[in-house]
Design a protein around this motif. Structure first.
Motif, PDB file in Angstrom:
ATOM      1  N   GLY A   1     -26.855 -42.802  17.736  1.00  0.00           N
ATOM      2  CA  GLY A   1     -25.981 -43.038  18.884  1.00  0.00           C
ATOM      3  C   GLY A   1     -26.735 -43.605  20.069  1.00  0.00           C
ATOM      4  O   GLY A   1     -26.234 -44.485  20.780  1.00  0.00           O
ATOM      5  N   THR A   2     -27.938 -43.113  20.271  1.00  0.00           N
ATOM      6  CA  THR A   2     -28.782 -43.630  21.357  1.00  0.00           C
ATOM      7  C   THR A   2     -29.111 -45.098  21.114  1.00  0.00           C
ATOM      8  O   THR A   2     -29.093 -45.913  22.043  1.00  0.00           O
ATOM      9  N   ALA A   3     -29.404 -45.456  19.870  1.00  0.00           N
ATOM     10  CA  ALA A   3     -29.709 -46.844  19.524  1.00  0.00           C
ATOM     11  C   ALA A   3     -28.514 -47.753  19.787  1.00  0.00           C
ATOM     12  O   ALA A   3     -28.656 -48.842  20.352  1.00  0.00           O
ATOM     13  N   VAL A   4     -27.327 -47.297  19.402  1.00  0.00           N
ATOM     14  CA  VAL A   4     -26.112 -48.091  19.629  1.00  0.00           C
ATOM     15  C   VAL A   4     -25.858 -48.259  21.126  1.00  0.00           C
ATOM     16  O   VAL A   4     -25.530 -49.351  21.602  1.00  0.00           O
ATOM     17  N   LEU A   5     -26.041 -47.186  21.892  1.00  0.00           N
ATOM     18  CA  LEU A   5     -25.849 -47.260  23.340  1.00  0.00           C
ATOM     19  C   LEU A   5     -26.852 -48.221  23.981  1.00  0.00           C
ATOM     20  O   LEU A   5     -26.485 -49.026  24.839  1.00  0.00           O
ATOM     21  N   LEU A   6     -28.113 -48.147  23.563  1.00  0.00           N
ATOM     22  CA  LEU A   6     -29.126 -49.074  24.081  1.00  0.00           C
ATOM     23  C   LEU A   6     -28.747 -50.519  23.785  1.00  0.00           C
ATOM     24  O   LEU A   6     -28.864 -51.395  24.652  1.00  0.00           O
ATOM     25  N   ALA A   7     -28.308 -50.783  22.570  1.00  0.00           N
ATOM     26  CA  ALA A   7     -27.925 -52.143  22.192  1.00  0.00           C
ATOM     27  C   ALA A   7     -26.735 -52.626  23.007  1.00  0.00           C
ATOM     28  O   ALA A   7     -26.707 -53.767  23.463  1.00  0.00           O
ATOM     29  N   ALA A   8     -25.766 -51.757  23.208  1.00  0.00           N
ATOM     30  CA  ALA A   8     -24.581 -52.142  23.981  1.00  0.00           C
ATOM     31  C   ALA A   8     -24.944 -52.442  25.434  1.00  0.00           C
ATOM     32  O   ALA A   8     -24.473 -53.419  26.016  1.00  0.00           O
ATOM     33  N   LEU A   9     -25.793 -51.595  26.007  1.00  0.00           N
ATOM     34  CA  LEU A   9     -26.187 -51.807  27.400  1.00  0.00           C
ATOM     35  C   LEU A   9     -27.107 -53.016  27.571  1.00  0.00           C
ATOM     36  O   LEU A   9     -27.092 -53.663  28.614  1.00  0.00           O
ATOM     37  N   GLY A  10     -27.887 -53.318  26.561  1.00  0.00           N
ATOM     38  CA  GLY A  10     -28.869 -54.381  26.688  1.00  0.00           C
ATOM     39  C   GLY A  10     -28.446 -55.735  26.179  1.00  0.00           C
ATOM     40  O   GLY A  10     -29.165 -56.718  26.364  1.00  0.00           O
ATOM     41  N   LEU A  11     -27.271 -55.828  25.566  1.00  0.00           N
ATOM     42  CA  LEU A  11     -26.858 -57.088  24.956  1.00  0.00           C
ATOM     43  C   LEU A  11     -26.726 -58.225  25.968  1.00  0.00           C
ATOM     44  O   LEU A  11     -27.351 -59.280  25.808  1.00  0.00           O
ATOM     45  N   LEU A  12     -25.932 -58.033  26.991  1.00  0.00           N
ATOM     46  CA  LEU A  12     -25.721 -59.117  27.968  1.00  0.00           C
ATOM     47  C   LEU A  12     -27.000 -59.518  28.708  1.00  0.00           C
ATOM     48  O   LEU A  12     -27.289 -60.720  28.801  1.00  0.00           O
ATOM     49  N   PRO A  13     -27.785 -58.570  29.227  1.00  0.00           N
ATOM     50  CA  PRO A  13     -29.026 -58.997  29.882  1.00  0.00           C
ATOM     51  C   PRO A  13     -29.984 -59.714  28.931  1.00  0.00           C
ATOM     52  O   PRO A  13     -30.652 -60.677  29.331  1.00  0.00           O
ATOM     53  N   THR A  14     -30.018 -59.290  27.688  1.00  0.00           N
ATOM     54  CA  THR A  14     -30.912 -59.930  26.727  1.00  0.00           C
ATOM     55  C   THR A  14     -30.456 -61.348  26.419  1.00  0.00           C
ATOM     56  O   THR A  14     -31.276 -62.273  26.357  1.00  0.00           O
ATOM     57  N   VAL A  15     -29.156 -61.546  26.247  1.00  0.00           N
ATOM     58  CA  VAL A  15     -28.634 -62.892  25.989  1.00  0.00           C
ATOM     59  C   VAL A  15     -28.917 -63.801  27.182  1.00  0.00           C
ATOM     60  O   VAL A  15     -29.335 -64.947  27.015  1.00  0.00           O
ATOM     61  N   ARG A  16     -28.726 -63.292  28.385  1.00  0.00           N
ATOM     62  CA  ARG A  16     -28.960 -64.108  29.583  1.00  0.00           C
ATOM     63  C   ARG A  16     -30.429 -64.471  29.759  1.00  0.00           C
ATOM     64  O   ARG A  16     -30.757 -65.580  30.171  1.00  0.00           O
ATOM     65  N   LEU A  17     -31.318 -63.529  29.467  1.00  0.00           N
ATOM     66  CA  LEU A  17     -32.740 -63.762  29.702  1.00  0.00           C
ATOM     67  C   LEU A  17     -33.486 -64.403  28.531  1.00  0.00           C
ATOM     68  O   LEU A  17     -34.443 -65.140  28.736  1.00  0.00           O
ATOM     69  N   ALA A  18     -33.036 -64.116  27.298  1.00  0.00           N
ATOM     70  CA  ALA A  18     -33.789 -64.598  26.139  1.00  0.00           C
ATOM     71  C   ALA A  18     -32.955 -65.408  25.154  1.00  0.00           C
ATOM     72  O   ALA A  18     -33.483 -65.881  24.158  1.00  0.00           O
ATOM     73  N   GLY A  19     -31.668 -65.541  25.410  1.00  0.00           N
ATOM     74  CA  GLY A  19     -30.826 -66.318  24.505  1.00  0.00           C
ATOM     75  C   GLY A  19     -30.538 -65.577  23.212  1.00  0.00           C
ATOM     76  O   GLY A  19     -30.818 -64.387  23.066  1.00  0.00           O
ATOM     77  N   ARG A  20     -29.982 -66.311  22.254  1.00  0.00           N
ATOM     78  CA  ARG A  20     -29.626 -65.720  20.959  1.00  0.00           C
ATOM     79  C   ARG A  20     -30.829 -65.150  20.203  1.00  0.00           C
ATOM     80  O   ARG A  20     -30.706 -64.104  19.579  1.00  0.00           O
ATOM     81  N   PRO A  21     -31.996 -65.798  20.209  1.00  0.00           N
ATOM     82  CA  PRO A  21     -33.142 -65.192  19.504  1.00  0.00           C
ATOM     83  C   PRO A  21     -33.541 -63.835  20.104  1.00  0.00           C
ATOM     84  O   PRO A  21     -34.081 -62.977  19.409  1.00  0.00           O
ATOM     85  N   GLY A  22     -33.249 -63.648  21.366  1.00  0.00           N
ATOM     86  CA  GLY A  22     -33.550 -62.373  22.010  1.00  0.00           C
ATOM     87  C   GLY A  22     -32.714 -61.232  21.465  1.00  0.00           C
ATOM     88  O   GLY A  22     -33.155 -60.082  21.459  1.00  0.00           O
TER      89      GLY A  22
END
Length: 137
Positions: A21-42
């Protein structure tokens, strides 16, 4: 001396569910910032980084499930810490040297998720050890 485990298999299963559950929450919270900063490979680097930490924490806690002599509890806790750290270190080294993923995002996500998973695991384990130490608990 009687041998006992610090975490029962049932507690271990609950811990794995908490970590998942912690992993899923981290992924959900980090998806948009990661896409903005690192793109799809991120995103692949993020998923891999979180997966590495989840794997290392899940496997690293196994020494707490193994039966230990009463006086060897400290050894079990130390073995957990060392095993988790070695697993993360080895897998991180392989990932960075392979060049399959962008280095910066994967390193950031491994470090971030490692700290979050460590905090979740330590809190859960401490709570279980406290409950187990009480009479009738």
């Amino acid at each position: 001396m009687m041998a006992s485990s610090l975490l029962t298999p049932r507690c271990y299963a609950r811990l794995l569910a908490l970590l998942g559950g912690t992993a899923v929450l981290l992924a959900a919270l980090g998806l948009l910032p990661t896409v903005r900063l690192a793109g799809r490979p991120g995103v692949a680097a993020m998923a891999t980084g979180i997966g590495v930490s989840l794997f290392a924490t899940g496997v690293g806690v196994l020494p707490l499930v193994v039966r230990w002599r009463h006086g060897a509890r400290t050894s079990a806790l130390l073995a957990t810490m060392v095993l988790r750290f070695l697993l993360v270190g080895i897998v991180t080294l392989v990932l960075v040297l392979s060049g399959l993923l962008p280095k910066a995002p994967v390193l950031i996500w491994i470090a971030l998720s490692y700290l979050v998973m460590l905090a979740a695991e330590a809190t859960y384990t401490a709570r279980q050890l406290t409950v187990a130490g009480k009479p009738g608990g």
